[in-house]
Write a protein that holds these residues in place. Structure first.
Motif, PDB file in Angstrom:
ATOM      1  N   ARG A  12     -10.330  -6.009   3.967  1.00 17.16           N
ATOM      2  CA  ARG A  12      -9.580  -5.091   3.107  1.00 17.16           C
ATOM      3  C   ARG A  12      -9.989  -3.636   3.380  1.00 17.16           C
ATOM      4  O   ARG A  12      -9.151  -2.729   3.311  1.00 17.16           O
ATOM      5  CB  ARG A  12      -9.795  -5.459   1.639  1.00 17.16           C
ATOM      6  CG  ARG A  12      -9.190  -6.815   1.285  1.00 17.16           C
ATOM      7  CD  ARG A  12      -9.591  -7.257  -0.105  1.00 17.16           C
ATOM      8  NE  ARG A  12      -8.924  -6.452  -1.118  1.00 17.16           N
ATOM      9  CZ  ARG A  12      -9.468  -6.121  -2.278  1.00 17.16           C
ATOM     10  NH1 ARG A  12     -10.709  -6.499  -2.570  1.00 17.16           N
ATOM     11  NH2 ARG A  12      -8.787  -5.396  -3.154  1.00 17.16           N
ATOM     12  N   ALA A  15      -8.140  -2.600   6.430  1.00 19.08           N
ATOM     13  CA  ALA A  15      -6.753  -2.328   6.067  1.00 19.08           C
ATOM     14  C   ALA A  15      -6.626  -0.976   5.363  1.00 19.08           C
ATOM     15  O   ALA A  15      -5.651  -0.237   5.576  1.00 19.08           O
ATOM     16  CB  ALA A  15      -6.216  -3.447   5.175  1.00 19.08           C
ATOM     17  N   ALA A  16      -7.609  -0.641   4.527  1.00 17.87           N
ATOM     18  CA  ALA A  16      -7.590   0.655   3.838  1.00 17.87           C
ATOM     19  C   ALA A  16      -7.720   1.800   4.834  1.00 17.87           C
ATOM     20  O   ALA A  16      -7.041   2.828   4.711  1.00 17.87           O
ATOM     21  CB  ALA A  16      -8.724   0.705   2.812  1.00 17.87           C
ATOM     22  N   VAL A  19      -4.541   2.750   6.470  1.00 15.07           N
ATOM     23  CA  VAL A  19      -3.658   3.590   5.662  1.00 15.07           C
ATOM     24  C   VAL A  19      -4.102   5.041   5.727  1.00 15.07           C
ATOM     25  O   VAL A  19      -3.301   5.958   5.905  1.00 15.07           O
ATOM     26  CB  VAL A  19      -3.628   3.103   4.202  1.00 15.07           C
ATOM     27  CG1 VAL A  19      -2.705   3.997   3.356  1.00 15.07           C
ATOM     28  CG2 VAL A  19      -3.165   1.654   4.120  1.00 15.07           C
ATOM     29  N   ARG A 143      -0.065  -2.506   9.803  1.00 17.08           N
ATOM     30  CA  ARG A 143      -0.941  -2.961   8.729  1.00 17.08           C
ATOM     31  C   ARG A 143      -1.310  -4.424   8.949  1.00 17.08           C
ATOM     32  O   ARG A 143      -0.486  -5.220   9.414  1.00 17.08           O
ATOM     33  CB  ARG A 143      -0.258  -2.817   7.361  1.00 17.08           C
ATOM     34  CG  ARG A 143       0.239  -1.402   7.059  1.00 17.08           C
ATOM     35  CD  ARG A 143      -0.922  -0.467   6.746  1.00 17.08           C
ATOM     36  NE  ARG A 143      -0.442   0.874   6.420  1.00 17.08           N
ATOM     37  CZ  ARG A 143      -0.477   1.903   7.253  1.00 17.08           C
ATOM     38  NH1 ARG A 143      -0.939   1.735   8.488  1.00 17.08           N
ATOM     39  NH2 ARG A 143      -0.045   3.090   6.877  1.00 17.08           N
ATOM     40  N   LEU A 147      -3.867  -5.811   2.130  1.00 18.82           N
ATOM     41  CA  LEU A 147      -3.792  -5.064   0.874  1.00 18.82           C
ATOM     42  C   LEU A 147      -2.496  -5.358   0.138  1.00 18.82           C
ATOM     43  O   LEU A 147      -1.478  -5.690   0.745  1.00 18.82           O
ATOM     44  CB  LEU A 147      -3.868  -3.556   1.134  1.00 18.82           C
ATOM     45  CG  LEU A 147      -5.111  -3.003   1.823  1.00 18.82           C
ATOM     46  CD1 LEU A 147      -5.010  -1.479   1.907  1.00 18.82           C
ATOM     47  CD2 LEU A 147      -6.378  -3.414   1.090  1.00 18.82           C
ATOM     48  N   GLU A 149       0.699  -3.960  -2.236  1.00 18.37           N
ATOM     49  CA  GLU A 149       1.508  -2.744  -2.175  1.00 18.37           C
ATOM     50  C   GLU A 149       0.902  -1.645  -3.050  1.00 18.37           C
ATOM     51  O   GLU A 149       0.879  -0.476  -2.665  1.00 18.37           O
ATOM     52  CB  GLU A 149       2.938  -3.051  -2.623  1.00 18.37           C
ATOM     53  CG  GLU A 149       3.893  -1.885  -2.468  1.00 18.37           C
ATOM     54  CD  GLU A 149       5.314  -2.238  -2.803  1.00 18.37           C
ATOM     55  OE1 GLU A 149       6.109  -1.319  -3.112  1.00 18.37           O
ATOM     56  OE2 GLU A 149       5.649  -3.454  -2.766  1.00 18.37           O
ATOM     57  N   GLU A 151      -2.317  -1.259  -3.846  1.00 16.24           N
ATOM     58  CA  GLU A 151      -3.518  -0.741  -3.188  1.00 16.24           C
ATOM     59  C   GLU A 151      -3.145   0.212  -2.057  1.00 16.24           C
ATOM     60  O   GLU A 151      -3.774   1.257  -1.880  1.00 16.24           O
ATOM     61  CB  GLU A 151      -4.359  -1.903  -2.659  1.00 16.24           C
ATOM     62  CG  GLU A 151      -5.022  -2.726  -3.762  1.00 16.24           C
ATOM     63  CD  GLU A 151      -5.617  -4.020  -3.247  1.00 16.24           C
ATOM     64  OE1 GLU A 151      -6.518  -4.572  -3.924  1.00 16.24           O
ATOM     65  OE2 GLU A 151      -5.179  -4.504  -2.174  1.00 16.24           O
ATOM     66  N   THR A 152      -2.127  -0.153  -1.295  1.00 13.87           N
ATOM     67  CA  THR A 152      -1.684   0.699  -0.188  1.00 13.87           C
ATOM     68  C   THR A 152      -1.193   2.045  -0.703  1.00 13.87           C
ATOM     69  O   THR A 152      -1.554   3.102  -0.165  1.00 13.87           O
ATOM     70  CB  THR A 152      -0.573  -0.002   0.606  1.00 13.87           C
ATOM     71  OG1 THR A 152      -1.081  -1.231   1.155  1.00 13.87           O
ATOM     72  CG2 THR A 152      -0.069   0.888   1.738  1.00 13.87           C
ATOM     73  N   GLU A 153      -0.376   2.023  -1.746  1.00 15.37           N
ATOM     74  CA  GLU A 153       0.165   3.268  -2.302  1.00 15.37           C
ATOM     75  C   GLU A 153      -0.945   4.187  -2.810  1.00 15.37           C
ATOM     76  O   GLU A 153      -0.846   5.409  -2.710  1.00 15.37           O
ATOM     77  CB  GLU A 153       1.151   2.957  -3.424  1.00 15.37           C
ATOM     78  CG  GLU A 153       2.457   2.338  -2.932  1.00 15.37           C
ATOM     79  CD  GLU A 153       3.378   1.953  -4.066  1.00 15.37           C
ATOM     80  OE1 GLU A 153       2.949   2.060  -5.236  1.00 15.37           O
ATOM     81  OE2 GLU A 153       4.517   1.534  -3.789  1.00 15.37           O
TER      82      GLU A 153
END
Length: 315
Positions: A12, A15-16, A19, A143, A147, A149, A151-153
């Motif tokens: 995670r 993935a962060a 972004v 991506r 994550l 949606e 968390e991504t935002e």
């Protein structure tokens, strides 16, 4: 722990960073709902081990895809020679007739590049050059799916998500090049360290970096081997489609999570697409999707067997 050596939180965090590669550990921890100390420890371990690299990538006014055929036994030499060039963004060894595929940027040196420099590349016997007409997705927009949606935002940088269009000024100031050079070496270098290096105030540096990013002079990318996060199979798809269907198909492909990169190109194929999958079976399922038939598309598939460069960084 899981088979690839990463636990769920590490996946995670990766993935962060995809972004927003420069997001502070505190911001990532808040978005993921995890203790900041734990996120910082895992995050720093991922960066220090080199499993994840955060780096600035220059944007060129123009780029093209090279499909190179190497002399017998020299594909790795060709791929490495291209990887060492500053104007090459990626260099892949593939199973196709063209055993090395690369992206190279250019400005006003196309003639010299095609007639002198590239033909002199060690190991390269012949090549096809396919100018990129439009990006639909770059690896900045890929991506891993770890994550939600929400968390991504919460992590999207002020400079926005993936950029697929940019218009560069004729020249940059010497301080700009110095800042971008430092960010190429370490995409998470602090504003304080950049200010010391450039002999500027932290406020001025912060504003300049944000402008350079938001105006598309360069991007910050989290570089990670897809296999590390569970995508063992990586391929290049060469899509042949009627010109009036390119835009619609490209826009559809950019939404597919398996697509790391998609660009409209000039050449025998109209789209070059880099995809990832967990297995050959999943790749087969991707190739069997109705979208290809709906857009009357012929697809040739080359597996990527080795990456010599990703996102402007040799691997």
């Amino acid at each position: 722990m899981i088979a690839d050596g990463l636990n769920d939180l590490q996946r995670r965090i990766i993935a962060a960073l995809q972004v927003d590669g420069r997001a502070p550990w505190r911001k990532i921890a808040e978005a993921l709902g995890e203790p900041e100390r734990t996120v910082a420890r895992y995050g720093n371990e991922l960066l220090e081990s080199g499993r994840v690299v955060i780096a600035a990538v220059d944007h060129f006014e123009h780029s093209m895809i090279l499909a190179c055929t190497s002399a017998a036994g020299t594909a790795r030499l060709s791929g490495e020679a291209l990887a060492q060039r500053d104007d090459v963004t990626f260099s892949y060894l593939t199973t196709g007739t063209a055993d090395v595929v690369a992206e190279i940027g250019y400005r006003d040196n196309l003639g010299e590049l095609l007639t002198t420099r590239l033909p002199a590349t060690a190991g390269v016997q012949s090549f096809s050059a396919m100018p990129i007409l439009r990006y639909f997705k770059t690896i900045r927009g890929w991506r891993t799916g770890a994550l939600t949606e929400t968390e991504t935002e919460a992590l999207v940088a002020r400079t926005g998500p993936d950029r697929t269009e940019w218009s560069l000024p004729e020249s940059r100031g010497p301080k700009d090049d110095e800042l971008i050079g430092a960010l190429k070496a370490d995409g998470r270098v602090s504003i304080e360290a950049l200010a010391r290096r450039a002999k500027m105030s932290e406020t001025s540096v912060a504003r300049r970096v944000e402008w350079l990013l938001s105006s598309g002079q360069f991007s910050i990318r989290a570089l990670v081997d897809p296999a590390l996060v569970g995508f063992e199979v990586e391929a290049i798809l060469w899509a042949r489609v009627a010109s009036y269907r390119v835009e619609a198909l490209g826009n559809e492909l950019r939404q597919w999570p398996e697509v790391r990169y998609a660009a409209a190109i000039a050449g025998d194929a109209q789209l070059m697409v880099n995809v990832t999958a967990a297995s050959h079976h999943e790749l087969y399922q991707l190739l069997a999707r109705p979208a290809w038939e709906e857009h009357e598309t012929l697809v040739s598939t080359d597996l990527i067997i080795e990456a010599r460069k990703r996102g402007g960084r040799a691997v």
